[in-house]
Design a protein around this motif. Structure first.
Motif, mmCIF file in Angstrom:
data_model
loop_
_atom_site.group_PDB
_atom_site.id
_atom_site.type_symbol
_atom_site.label_atom_id
_atom_site.label_comp_id
_atom_site.label_asym_id
_atom_site.label_seq_id
_atom_site.Cartn_x
_atom_site.Cartn_y
_atom_site.Cartn_z
ATOM 1 N N ASN A 179 0.833 -1.201 0.000
ATOM 2 C CA ASN A 179 0.000 0.000 0.000
ATOM 3 C C ASN A 179 0.875 1.260 0.000
ATOM 4 O O ASN A 179 0.555 2.257 -0.674
ATOM 5 C CB ASN A 179 -0.921 0.004 1.222
ATOM 6 C CG ASN A 179 -2.118 0.901 1.043
ATOM 7 O OD1 ASN A 179 -2.816 0.822 0.027
ATOM 8 N ND2 ASN A 179 -2.373 1.766 2.009
ATOM 9 N N LYS A 180 1.983 1.211 0.726
ATOM 10 C CA LYS A 180 2.934 2.326 0.745
ATOM 11 C C LYS A 180 3.546 2.513 -0.646
ATOM 12 O O LYS A 180 3.686 3.635 -1.140
ATOM 13 C CB LYS A 180 4.017 2.054 1.785
ATOM 14 C CG LYS A 180 5.063 3.146 1.929
ATOM 15 C CD LYS A 180 6.010 2.815 3.080
ATOM 16 C CE LYS A 180 7.072 3.910 3.254
ATOM 17 N NZ LYS A 180 8.034 3.932 2.129
ATOM 18 N N TYR A 181 3.880 1.418 -1.279
ATOM 19 C CA TYR A 181 4.441 1.436 -2.631
ATOM 20 C C TYR A 181 3.445 2.053 -3.617
ATOM 21 O O TYR A 181 3.814 2.838 -4.484
ATOM 22 C CB TYR A 181 4.778 -0.002 -3.027
ATOM 23 C CG TYR A 181 5.233 -0.213 -4.451
ATOM 24 C CD1 TYR A 181 6.489 0.202 -4.873
ATOM 25 C CD2 TYR A 181 4.416 -0.869 -5.363
ATOM 26 C CE1 TYR A 181 6.918 -0.019 -6.176
ATOM 27 C CE2 TYR A 181 4.823 -1.104 -6.664
ATOM 28 C CZ TYR A 181 6.078 -0.670 -7.069
ATOM 29 O OH TYR A 181 6.487 -0.898 -8.353
ATOM 30 N N LEU A 182 2.180 1.721 -3.433
ATOM 31 C CA LEU A 182 1.131 2.276 -4.289
ATOM 32 C C LEU A 182 1.045 3.790 -4.131
ATOM 33 O O LEU A 182 0.953 4.531 -5.118
ATOM 34 C CB LEU A 182 -0.218 1.638 -3.945
ATOM 35 C CG LEU A 182 -1.454 2.198 -4.649
ATOM 36 C CD1 LEU A 182 -1.341 2.032 -6.151
ATOM 37 C CD2 LEU A 182 -2.717 1.518 -4.126
ATOM 38 N N ARG A 183 1.101 4.247 -2.898
ATOM 39 C CA ARG A 183 1.005 5.688 -2.636
ATOM 40 C C ARG A 183 2.193 6.454 -3.221
ATOM 41 O O ARG A 183 2.075 7.636 -3.564
ATOM 42 C CB ARG A 183 0.908 5.960 -1.129
ATOM 43 C CG ARG A 183 -0.402 5.520 -0.504
ATOM 44 C CD ARG A 183 -0.594 6.186 0.865
ATOM 45 N NE ARG A 183 0.512 5.924 1.760
ATOM 46 C CZ ARG A 183 0.565 4.919 2.617
ATOM 47 N NH1 ARG A 183 -0.427 4.046 2.685
ATOM 48 N NH2 ARG A 183 1.617 4.761 3.417
ATOM 49 N N GLU A 184 3.314 5.779 -3.340
ATOM 50 C CA GLU A 184 4.512 6.432 -3.893
ATOM 51 C C GLU A 184 4.429 6.602 -5.401
ATOM 52 O O GLU A 184 5.250 7.299 -5.998
ATOM 53 C CB GLU A 184 5.758 5.621 -3.521
ATOM 54 C CG GLU A 184 6.062 5.646 -2.020
ATOM 55 C CD GLU A 184 7.138 4.649 -1.619
ATOM 56 O OE1 GLU A 184 7.519 3.809 -2.474
ATOM 57 O OE2 GLU A 184 7.593 4.702 -0.468
ATOM 58 N N GLY A 185 3.450 5.958 -6.036
ATOM 59 C CA GLY A 185 3.226 6.138 -7.468
ATOM 60 C C GLY A 185 4.253 5.495 -8.371
ATOM 61 O O GLY A 185 4.437 5.920 -9.520
ATOM 62 N N LYS A 186 4.918 4.454 -7.887
ATOM 63 C CA LYS A 186 5.963 3.812 -8.687
ATOM 64 C C LYS A 186 5.496 2.540 -9.396
ATOM 65 O O LYS A 186 6.267 1.868 -10.059
ATOM 66 C CB LYS A 186 7.149 3.456 -7.785
ATOM 67 C CG LYS A 186 7.802 4.654 -7.116
ATOM 68 C CD LYS A 186 8.917 4.204 -6.177
ATOM 69 C CE LYS A 186 9.564 5.389 -5.474
ATOM 70 N NZ LYS A 186 10.634 4.944 -4.531
ATOM 71 N N THR A 187 4.212 2.195 -9.246
ATOM 72 C CA THR A 187 3.729 0.917 -9.755
ATOM 73 C C THR A 187 3.858 0.761 -11.270
ATOM 74 O O THR A 187 3.600 1.697 -12.024
ATOM 75 C CB THR A 187 2.258 0.710 -9.351
ATOM 76 O OG1 THR A 187 1.710 -0.368 -10.108
ATOM 77 C CG2 THR A 187 1.423 1.944 -9.643
ATOM 78 N N LEU A 188 4.242 -0.421 -11.672
ATOM 79 C CA LEU A 188 4.342 -0.757 -13.091
ATOM 80 C C LEU A 188 2.983 -1.166 -13.652
ATOM 81 O O LEU A 188 2.611 -0.775 -14.755
ATOM 82 C CB LEU A 188 5.349 -1.909 -13.272
ATOM 83 C CG LEU A 188 5.425 -2.546 -14.661
ATOM 84 C CD1 LEU A 188 5.981 -1.547 -15.663
ATOM 85 C CD2 LEU A 188 6.286 -3.801 -14.620
ATOM 86 N N THR A 189 2.235 -1.949 -12.901
ATOM 87 C CA THR A 189 0.998 -2.542 -13.420
ATOM 88 C C THR A 189 -0.258 -1.732 -13.152
ATOM 89 O O THR A 189 -1.339 -2.107 -13.590
ATOM 90 C CB THR A 189 0.804 -3.960 -12.838
ATOM 91 O OG1 THR A 189 0.778 -3.878 -11.409
ATOM 92 C CG2 THR A 189 1.926 -4.879 -13.282
ATOM 93 N N GLY A 190 -0.157 -0.651 -12.410
ATOM 94 C CA GLY A 190 -1.319 0.209 -12.211
ATOM 95 C C GLY A 190 -1.969 0.059 -10.851
ATOM 96 O O GLY A 190 -1.779 -0.928 -10.134
#
Length: 292
Positions: A77-88
């Motif tokens: 969830n932290k990774y998602l908030r950082e906006g770095k996701t490859l798959t969306g």
């Protein structure tokens, strides 16, 4: 009339011009002698527990009683908030939700075992993440859960939902099939398209073994929940694009059951095969039971 197969289910839906969710709602009303409002109220309680479990491990680090797993839902969830996701956002959010529910389960928290405790993270993650993207109301999410129930009933009648009987394909596979079928309905697909989605998901996990490290529903179970959620969502998109299943749903369920029965006992939740008996798996077992 109670559908005993996917073919019968589709026939009922076609003849009465109803959705999978409406079939399940009517069946529950008749079977339990409840009003539509009462049936929805019961399922609304399930949705709320699912939502709590999918969110708790994303908002704070939850650790299992054994200490084998924990904190991964929070990390993602932290990774998602950082906006770095490859798959969306949809897929990453679904993974975080699935892991959260699995961690809550392993921490002896409250979950909905749908269809099992070991696969409890998949359906909530799929329904909630898709619902957020599609801007669905709670009532529509509840209908999605009923659509999933219609598919789960057919699997339960003709195969198994238990890892001890059919391997993880029966647990996480069935949960993902249920979720994918539900999302297809939520996206406006037909009952036939929903069953195609369920069939494709099951075909893609045929033979998936159940090999819990130390006999606990934690490793590799939690991450299989995340993978199952993604499979469900991607397959829903595949079917909505017009892809169908060349092998019918009923045939796929039959194949899953036969494959499960063919698995040796070591690969059916006994912790005597697969990753459970690798060097690392055995070391983790010793750590859990104080055998070091």
């Amino acid at each position: 009339m109670v559908a005993r197969s996917g073919e019968e289910l589709l026939k009922i839906c076609e003849e009465e011009n109803i959705s999978l969710s409406e079939y399940a709602i009517r069946l529950e009303m008749e079977d339990k002698g409840l009003t539509r409002e009462e049936v929805f109220e019961k399922m609304a309680k399930n949705l709320e527990v699912m939502r709590e479990g999918a969110n708790e491990g994303r908002e704070k680090k939850i650790y299992s009683v054994s200490g084998l797993i924990g904190g991964d839902g929070y990390k993602i969830n932290k990774y998602l908030r950082e906006g770095k996701t490859l798959t969306g956002a949809v897929t990453v959010r679904a993974m975080a939700m699935a892991l959260s529910s699995s961690e809550v389960n392993a921490a002896m928290g409250r979950i909905v075992a749908c269809p099992t405790a070991g696969s409890c993270g998949i359906l909530p993650a799929v329904i909630l993440s898709a619902g957020e993207k599609l801007e669905k109301t709670d009532e529509e999410l509840i209908e999605g859960l009923f659509a999933a129930a219609a598919v789960g009933m057919i699997i339960g009648m003709n195969a198994t939902l238990a890892g001890a009987e059919g391997g993880c394909q029966a647990e996480c596979g069935s949960a993902a099939a249920m979720g994918s079928a539900a999302v297809v309905e939520m996206m406006g697909g037909t009952p036939k398209m929903s069953l195609d989605a369920g069939a494709i998901v099951l075909k893609n996990v045929l033979g998936l073994v159940c090999d819990p490290v130390a006999g606990l529903v934690e490793i590799p179970c939690a991450k299989r929940n995340a993978a199952g959620a993604i499979s469900a969502l991607c397959t829903a998109d595949m079917v909505m694009a017009g892809v169908d299943s060349k092998i019918p749903f009923d045939d796929t369920v039959s194949a899953m059951y036969k494959v499960g029965k063919s698995l040796p006992a070591a690969l059916r939740e006994t912790a005597m095969g697969g990753v459970a008996v690798t060097k690392a798996g055995l070391e983790l077992r010793k750590k859990v039971f104080g055998e070091e």
